[in-house]
Design a protein around this motif. Sequence first.
Motif, PDB file in Angstrom:
ATOM      1  N   ASP A 146      11.678  14.900  -1.168  1.00  0.00           N
ATOM      2  CA  ASP A 146      10.704  13.337  -1.635  1.00  0.00           C
ATOM      3  C   ASP A 146       9.410  13.499  -2.057  1.00  0.00           C
ATOM      4  O   ASP A 146       9.421  15.090  -1.899  1.00  0.00           O
ATOM      5  N   PRO A 200       2.546  11.014 -13.373  1.00  0.00           N
ATOM      6  CA  PRO A 200       3.942  10.535 -13.352  1.00  0.00           C
ATOM      7  C   PRO A 200       4.654  11.857 -11.838  1.00  0.00           C
ATOM      8  O   PRO A 200       4.663  13.167 -12.521  1.00  0.00           O
ATOM      9  N   MET A 237      12.003  -0.691  -1.684  1.00  0.00           N
ATOM     10  CA  MET A 237      12.577  -0.494  -0.454  1.00  0.00           C
ATOM     11  C   MET A 237      14.311  -0.999  -1.163  1.00  0.00           C
ATOM     12  O   MET A 237      13.873  -1.825  -0.854  1.00  0.00           O
ATOM     13  N   LEU A 256      22.658   7.056   2.838  1.00  0.00           N
ATOM     14  CA  LEU A 256      22.002   6.399   3.709  1.00  0.00           C
ATOM     15  C   LEU A 256      20.166   6.043   3.084  1.00  0.00           C
ATOM     16  O   LEU A 256      19.880   6.442   3.595  1.00  0.00           O
ATOM     17  N   MET A 305      10.677  -0.032  -9.519  1.00  0.00           N
ATOM     18  CA  MET A 305       9.269  -0.846  -9.944  1.00  0.00           C
ATOM     19  C   MET A 305       8.725   0.452 -10.836  1.00  0.00           C
ATOM     20  O   MET A 305       7.855  -0.092 -11.288  1.00  0.00           O
ATOM     21  N   ALA A 324      13.504   9.743   2.055  1.00  0.00           N
ATOM     22  CA  ALA A 324      12.647   8.386   3.243  1.00  0.00           C
ATOM     23  C   ALA A 324      11.369   8.650   1.818  1.00  0.00           C
ATOM     24  O   ALA A 324      11.188   7.506   2.662  1.00  0.00           O
ATOM     25  N   SER A 335      17.102   6.661  -1.253  1.00  0.00           N
ATOM     26  CA  SER A 335      18.239   7.220  -2.371  1.00  0.00           C
ATOM     27  C   SER A 335      17.376   6.749  -3.661  1.00  0.00           C
ATOM     28  O   SER A 335      17.721   6.325  -4.630  1.00  0.00           O
ATOM     29  N   GLY A 336      16.197   7.117  -3.043  1.00  0.00           N
ATOM     30  CA  GLY A 336      14.876   7.108  -4.824  1.00  0.00           C
ATOM     31  C   GLY A 336      14.914   8.936  -5.288  1.00  0.00           C
ATOM     32  O   GLY A 336      17.045   8.635  -5.414  1.00  0.00           O
ATOM     33  N   PRO A 337      14.226   8.695  -6.637  1.00  0.00           N
ATOM     34  CA  PRO A 337      14.638   9.761  -7.529  1.00  0.00           C
ATOM     35  C   PRO A 337      14.786  11.153  -6.453  1.00  0.00           C
ATOM     36  O   PRO A 337      16.416  12.187  -6.508  1.00  0.00           O
ATOM     37  N   ARG A 346      19.873   2.196   8.297  1.00  0.00           N
ATOM     38  CA  ARG A 346      17.739   3.128   8.477  1.00  0.00           C
ATOM     39  C   ARG A 346      18.259   3.833   9.042  1.00  0.00           C
ATOM     40  O   ARG A 346      18.495   3.472  10.573  1.00  0.00           O
TER      41      ARG A 346
END
Length: 445
Positions: free
Chosen positions: A411, A422, A78, A38, A86, A231, A17-19, A197
């Motif tokens: 990702d 960035p 995570m 997930l 962060m 992930a 569930s990152g960007p 996971r």
Amino acid sequence: MTLMGQILQSDVIVVGSGPGGATVARELVRAGKRVLLLERGQDHRPRSYYGTYLGALLYTDRGSLLFTEEGLNIVRPMMVGGATSMFCGCAAPPPTWLKADYGVDIDAQVSETIEELEIEPLPAELRGEASTHIAQAAQALGYDWEPQPKFMKPARAQSFDCGAKCMLGCRCHAKWSAAEYVDQAVAAGCNLLTGARVDHVLIEDGHVTGVEGKWNGKPFAAHAQTVVLSAGGIGTPRILQASKSSAFQSAGQGMTMDITVMVYGTIQGKGIGEEPPMTWFWENPDEGYMLSTLMDPWLLYPLINSLKGMQYALTWPRWKNTLGVMIKLKDDISGGVFPDGRISKPMTDHDRPRMHAAQQVCRRILIEAGARPETIFTTPLRGTHPSGTVRVGTMVDENLQTEVQGLYVCDASVFPEALARPTVLTIIGLGKRLAKHIQGTSLVE
Ligand SMILES: Cc1cc2nc3c(=O)[nH]c(=O)nc-3n(C[C@H](O)[C@H](O)[C@H](O)COP(=O)(O)OP(=O)(O)OC[C@H]3O[C@@H](n4cnc5c(N)ncnc54)[C@H](O)[C@@H]3O)c2cc1C
């Protein structure tokens, strides 16, 4: 278990569930797809420790003590929102080579995101006096530093309180994170399972059929005809490796990191530690590095510098009077993420002299800004952008699909080269474009 049964059958499974994952999930659920998201971590945002040193220990891999074989420290958050929980909130457009050399055109999606999230530099008075002083010193030497566009809106905070500690997690709410896209996806009907996971993908006759893994320690399986792995630069190649298909043999072989150091120097006046991080930047495209204003939060400063030697940790009392210039190097593809758990990221003969040259530039800037030359030193190497482990053109095509039908990667893994800037705006752009592609594919089907 009945409820679980319903949740675990969907049109699309998104892992992470990152960007990358948050964007794909939000876009697809808004387009009417049944989406299962997930995430192996938890949502730590409501917790009192979120944005504290304790929190950063709890929601990073190995309490932030993850190292490559060569001793480079990797910060790997995570939790819901991935590493944007962060991040420093900096935004940069994708490098022009992504479209020119690899045929990945995300210009429209990036422009849409800049407008949607109102990305722009902080107002001049919030960029920090000492940070602005560093930028002016650099400009006096002929380096054309510019204000850094930010995923940050001071007006969202009741009391804007941003400093180096911002990297532990934002407590004043000024900074956007991908967890907000997750919230919006859930509000639109996405099923979010935290503590889930994924270990490997399921494949039948060259087509993906789902994933298997552990949910709060117990085995689970989920099924869908489309699976998007998001992930991250370390997590995604590990899932592919564990999936034991010959299609994924090169997953994790070679990686980029935007290898990072800070160069510190002490001045008489106030340093940048209590100012928002990375408010100014400069890129050197010829040498392949980026400079910005940045230093470690107060308690991390001695811990990280002790890795270099006690005399550097003992400069801790000067934290409040320290100026920091960060270097992000466009590192070569080297090392990798290996099935036995090892991570390797050696610097190459091409990387080392460029890092050295960048350090000399930082030294000149710090001296121009008033730092005493004998106080100037460089921190140990670290990496916050593990990327390029499942590269476009090598392991996924320009639509981010693997050799397995219906299995995509979205990702930082797919970067074909180090961005040295960035990453998040590029990843969101990729996510929006992939969501459109998946919708188009299912219309054709
Ligand atoms: C301290 C710091 C500062 C940064 N500052 C900036 C900045 O200012 N601007 C910028 O653009 N970038 C910045 N970055 C980098 C940026 O945050 C990352 O490059 C970006 O978040 C990567 O996105 P991603 O989608 O590839 O993966 P991630 O954000 O890493 O998300 C991956 C998610 O997948 C989950 N996951 C992993 N394995 C599994 C599995 N097996 N099953 C289920 N879930 C799994 C993880 O828990 C994680 O939530 C920073 C990073 C750090 C650490």
